[in-house]
Design an enzyme around this catalytic site. Structure first.
Site, PDB file in Angstrom:
ATOM      1  N   PRO A 236      -8.998   4.295   0.325  1.00 52.46           N
ATOM      2  CA  PRO A 236      -8.726   4.324   1.766  1.00 52.46           C
ATOM      3  C   PRO A 236      -9.255   5.626   2.370  1.00 52.46           C
ATOM      4  O   PRO A 236      -9.014   6.706   1.826  1.00 52.46           O
ATOM      5  CB  PRO A 236      -7.196   4.274   1.843  1.00 52.46           C
ATOM      6  N   MET A 237      -9.990   5.512   3.473  1.00 49.28           N
ATOM      7  CA  MET A 237     -10.494   6.693   4.170  1.00 49.28           C
ATOM      8  C   MET A 237     -10.287   6.500   5.663  1.00 49.28           C
ATOM      9  O   MET A 237     -10.748   5.514   6.246  1.00 49.28           O
ATOM     10  CB  MET A 237     -11.982   6.926   3.849  1.00 49.28           C
TER      11      MET A 237
ATOM     12  N   GLN B  58      -2.952   0.072   2.706  1.00 50.87           N
ATOM     13  CA  GLN B  58      -2.289   1.287   2.245  1.00 50.87           C
ATOM     14  C   GLN B  58      -1.343   1.809   3.316  1.00 50.87           C
ATOM     15  O   GLN B  58      -1.706   1.912   4.494  1.00 50.87           O
ATOM     16  CB  GLN B  58      -3.277   2.395   1.895  1.00 50.87           C
TER      17      GLN B  58
ATOM     18  N   CYS C  95      -2.758  12.342   0.334  1.00 48.29           N
ATOM     19  CA  CYS C  95      -3.470  12.914   1.482  1.00 48.29           C
ATOM     20  C   CYS C  95      -3.243  14.425   1.564  1.00 48.29           C
ATOM     21  O   CYS C  95      -2.108  14.888   1.574  1.00 48.29           O
ATOM     22  CB  CYS C  95      -3.007  12.248   2.775  1.00 48.29           C
TER      23      CYS C  95
ATOM     24  N   LYS D  17      -1.054   5.934  -5.029  1.00 52.72           N
ATOM     25  CA  LYS D  17      -2.204   6.823  -5.194  1.00 52.72           C
ATOM     26  C   LYS D  17      -1.715   8.233  -4.912  1.00 52.72           C
ATOM     27  O   LYS D  17      -1.023   8.478  -3.918  1.00 52.72           O
ATOM     28  CB  LYS D  17      -3.335   6.448  -4.232  1.00 52.72           C
TER      29      LYS D  17
ATOM     30  N   ARG E 299     -15.738   9.096  -1.185  1.00 53.11           N
ATOM     31  CA  ARG E 299     -16.882   9.651  -0.459  1.00 53.11           C
ATOM     32  C   ARG E 299     -18.233   9.212  -1.015  1.00 53.11           C
ATOM     33  O   ARG E 299     -19.236   9.207  -0.305  1.00 53.11           O
ATOM     34  CB  ARG E 299     -16.787  11.185  -0.472  1.00 53.11           C
TER      35      ARG E 299
END
Length: 384
Positions: free
Chosen positions: A26-27, A80, A111, A151, A238
């Protein structure tokens, strides 16, 4: 260079079976429906939504409801969640399950963004053992038959590591898998990911799949991570920015096939145009979709002979027609530039002292005053 191939067993996350053990990380602002659909067109695996704040979801804010909406082609549907309050997180999970909005739910404890950690969320939260356990146990119970995963990062910094203890707590709560980004919050995305930490977590967690995350820039990197750490699958962030075809490389490599994409400039331009088209559809707004594609320009054309003036114009594009006109000026036959288009991408940041609530590190248990201070931690739609 072609990746060394490896025939990898399917990844089982609860009732889900992934023939290719690859997960899109997830971004925030990136892994919306448009990008997920594009990545699926190239490869296979599990494609997770950007991080959604549980409070905003429970309150059914228009933006959160839009972000959890999947295209009909997306299967399985993966969302998420981010949250700091056990009750709110459980309510959000209950809503997703009751309304049949997800086939997989992931909880974010990784995060490193200051606006998240300074309120006790993300990578800061596992430091409070009781809070972490309450959130995960409540979410697993609320999820029922829907697989719930976590995560996380190694910890807050090198002096405040949490991943082994949190991993054992998550396994005890019944999560379907545990993903580790092998950096601390203090490292942000800088330096080199600590893959031996993934191996250590895998040795510690014996009955639950462990996924590795960090510094996967190619299919060869993914195979090397599995070989070196023994992890059950990989999470790619990324490394796929401006390179959705990486998921094709990963699928081939894990299936034991020899394949590495070397797209020409014309093929990159076509994919970039497809991404823009999907963004316009996702936002249902051509102007907004074109504004969103601008941030992807540098990633897509990294290493290719695209002049600075044209890059600047692409980064201010305002319509699909304008985009088409600009892309038509490219030399589509320019070949793949090799190393110039490979390697790290995205902002790495620099190591820094994580922003935390006052006195957060004084105790591993959550004090009453700290619990009340978490009330403002979920005001945004997306925590990332």
């Amino acid at each position: 260079m072609s990746a060394t191939t490896l025939s990898q067993a399917p990844l089982r996350i609860g009732p889900l079976t992934l023939d290719v053990p690859v997960v899109l990380a997830p971004m925030a602002g990136i892994t919306n429906t448009a990008f997920r659909r594009l990545c699926r067109e190239f490869g296979a695996g599990l494609y997770v939504s950007e991080m959604i704040t549980s409070r905003a979801l429970v309150e059914r804010t228009p933006e959160s409801m839009r972000l959890i909406t999947h295209h009909e082609s997306e299967t399985p549907r993966s969302i998420q969640l981010y949250g700091v309050d056990p009750k709110t997180v459980s309510e959000a999970v209950t809503m997703l399950v009751a309304e049949d909005r997800a086939d997989h739910i992931d909880l974010n404890f990784g995060c490193p963004v200051p606006k998240v950690t300074r309120k006790g969320g993300g990578a800061a939260l596992p430091w409070k053992r009781d809070l972490f356990r309450q959130i995960v146990e409540g979410a697993v119970k609320a999820a029922g038959d829907i697989p719930l995963t976590v995560k996380m990062r190694k910890g807050i910094d090198s002096d405040h590591l949490t991943y082994l203890e949190a991993g054992k707590a998550a396994e005890g709560a019944g999560v379907a898998s545990i993903a580790l980004h092998a950096r601390t919050a203090a490292e942000f995305y800088s330096g080199q990911a600590d893959w031996p930490a993934i191996a250590k977590l895998k040795e510690t967690i014996t009955d639950t799949p462990v996924l590795g995350n960090g510094d996967i820039w190619s299919a060869a990197d993914a195979l090397r991570m599995v070989a070196e750490t023994g992890c059950d699958g990989v999470v790619v962030g990324r490394g796929c920015l401006g390179r959705p075809w990486l998921f094709g490389d990963l699928a081939a490599a894990f299936r034991g096939e020899e394949h590495t994409a070397h797209p020409s400039l014309g093929e990159v331009a076509d994919t970039f145009r497809r991404h823009a088209e999907l963004l316009v559809e996702f936002f249902d707004d051509e102007d907004r979709g074109c504004r969103d594609i601008r941030k992807h320009v540098a990633w897509y054309f990294k290493g290719y002979p695209v002049g600075g003036e044209l890059r600047a114009r692409l980064a201010t594009v305002g319509s699909l027609q304008q985009l088409d006109d600009l892309l038509a000026t490219l030399d589509a036959d320019q070949p793949y530039p090799g190393e110039g288009a490979e390697g790290p991408r995205g902002r790495a940041g620099t190591p820094k002292r994580p922003a935390l609530p006052d006195g957060w590190l004084d105790s591993r248990e959550l004090a009453g005053a700290e619990r009340s201070s978490l009330v403002d931690a979920e005001l945004d739609t997306s925590g990332g």
